[in-house]
Design a protein around this motif. Structure first.
Motif, PDB file in Angstrom:
ATOM      1  N   ALA A  15     -72.960 -32.642  59.399  1.00 48.88           N
ATOM      2  CA  ALA A  15     -72.648 -31.767  60.532  1.00 48.88           C
ATOM      3  C   ALA A  15     -73.917 -31.064  60.990  1.00 48.88           C
ATOM      4  O   ALA A  15     -74.698 -30.592  60.169  1.00 48.88           O
ATOM      5  N   LEU A  16     -74.113 -31.010  62.299  1.00 49.33           N
ATOM      6  CA  LEU A  16     -75.235 -30.299  62.899  1.00 49.33           C
ATOM      7  C   LEU A  16     -74.764 -28.908  63.293  1.00 49.33           C
ATOM      8  O   LEU A  16     -73.741 -28.761  63.970  1.00 49.33           O
ATOM      9  N   PHE A  17     -75.526 -27.891  62.871  1.00 49.21           N
ATOM     10  CA  PHE A  17     -75.227 -26.502  63.206  1.00 49.21           C
ATOM     11  C   PHE A  17     -76.417 -25.885  63.919  1.00 49.21           C
ATOM     12  O   PHE A  17     -77.563 -26.260  63.669  1.00 49.21           O
ATOM     13  N   GLU A  18     -76.137 -24.910  64.770  1.00 53.24           N
ATOM     14  CA  GLU A  18     -77.178 -24.059  65.348  1.00 53.24           C
ATOM     15  C   GLU A  18     -77.252 -22.810  64.493  1.00 53.24           C
ATOM     16  O   GLU A  18     -76.211 -22.265  64.091  1.00 53.24           O
ATOM     17  N   ALA A  19     -78.458 -22.343  64.210  1.00 52.80           N
ATOM     18  CA  ALA A  19     -78.615 -21.116  63.443  1.00 52.80           C
ATOM     19  C   ALA A  19     -77.913 -19.972  64.169  1.00 52.80           C
ATOM     20  O   ALA A  19     -78.053 -19.821  65.387  1.00 52.80           O
ATOM     21  N   GLY A  20     -77.117 -19.209  63.451  1.00 54.06           N
ATOM     22  CA  GLY A  20     -76.388 -18.097  64.032  1.00 54.06           C
ATOM     23  C   GLY A  20     -75.032 -18.444  64.603  1.00 54.06           C
ATOM     24  O   GLY A  20     -74.293 -17.566  65.023  1.00 54.06           O
ATOM     25  N   ASN A  21     -74.683 -19.719  64.637  1.00 58.16           N
ATOM     26  CA  ASN A  21     -73.394 -20.161  65.165  1.00 58.16           C
ATOM     27  C   ASN A  21     -72.604 -20.783  64.010  1.00 58.16           C
ATOM     28  O   ASN A  21     -73.067 -21.742  63.399  1.00 58.16           O
ATOM     29  N   PRO A  22     -71.413 -20.276  63.701  1.00 54.93           N
ATOM     30  CA  PRO A  22     -70.671 -20.793  62.548  1.00 54.93           C
ATOM     31  C   PRO A  22     -69.969 -22.130  62.777  1.00 54.93           C
ATOM     32  O   PRO A  22     -69.434 -22.708  61.835  1.00 54.93           O
ATOM     33  N   TRP A  23     -69.984 -22.641  63.999  1.00 56.23           N
ATOM     34  CA  TRP A  23     -69.231 -23.850  64.305  1.00 56.23           C
ATOM     35  C   TRP A  23     -70.141 -25.073  64.395  1.00 56.23           C
ATOM     36  O   TRP A  23     -71.206 -25.011  65.003  1.00 56.23           O
ATOM     37  N   PRO A  24     -69.700 -26.198  63.837  1.00 58.15           N
ATOM     38  CA  PRO A  24     -70.503 -27.426  63.959  1.00 58.15           C
ATOM     39  C   PRO A  24     -70.645 -27.822  65.422  1.00 58.15           C
ATOM     40  O   PRO A  24     -69.714 -27.700  66.209  1.00 58.15           O
ATOM     41  N   GLN A  25     -71.837 -28.303  65.770  1.00 55.60           N
ATOM     42  CA  GLN A  25     -72.113 -28.715  67.142  1.00 55.60           C
ATOM     43  C   GLN A  25     -71.908 -30.207  67.336  1.00 55.60           C
ATOM     44  O   GLN A  25     -71.582 -30.656  68.428  1.00 55.60           O
TER      45      GLN A  25
END
Length: 111
Positions: free
Chosen positions: A41-51
């Motif tokens: 799963a790819l995440f953005e730092a500070g965002n709890p949801w997978p992108q």
């Protein structure tokens, strides 16, 4: 859930158990590797949801089947490169991440 089950009949893309985390795009994006899964799963730092989810494939299967093997997963965030060991042999697979297209492309498999 995947549209089709894998060869073992499983349709889950991820697992709720984390085997490893690795930054892929400086400190902006990171990958979460699930235990015994070839999906990341790819995440953005500070965002709890997978992108986005990436299928690393199961031939060869990445080394996510043991927490001790989590050290065989490494990235070069500046170069946007991911390297994983193989679950069943001593080889490695190299992937390149494109942050603009948000793609992860297999570049090389060494056995």
């Amino acid at each position: 859930m995947a549209d089709k089950p894998d060869r073992w009949g499983d349709r889950h893309l991820t697992t709720d158990t984390t085997a490893a985390l690795a930054f892929i795009n400086d400190s902006q994006e990171f990958l979460r590797f699930g235990y015994r899964s070839h999906w990341v799963a790819l995440f953005e730092a500070g965002n709890p949801w997978p992108q986005k989810y990436f299928d690393l494939g199961d031939d060869p299967h990445p080394s996510t089947s043991s927490y001790l093997r989590s050290l065989s997963i490494a990235t070069s965030p500046q170069a946007k490169v991911l390297v994983t060991g193989h679950r069943d042999d001593g080889g490695i697979t190299v992937y390149r991440y494109d942050p603009e297209a948000r793609t992860l492309t297999k570049e090389w498999v060494g056995e």
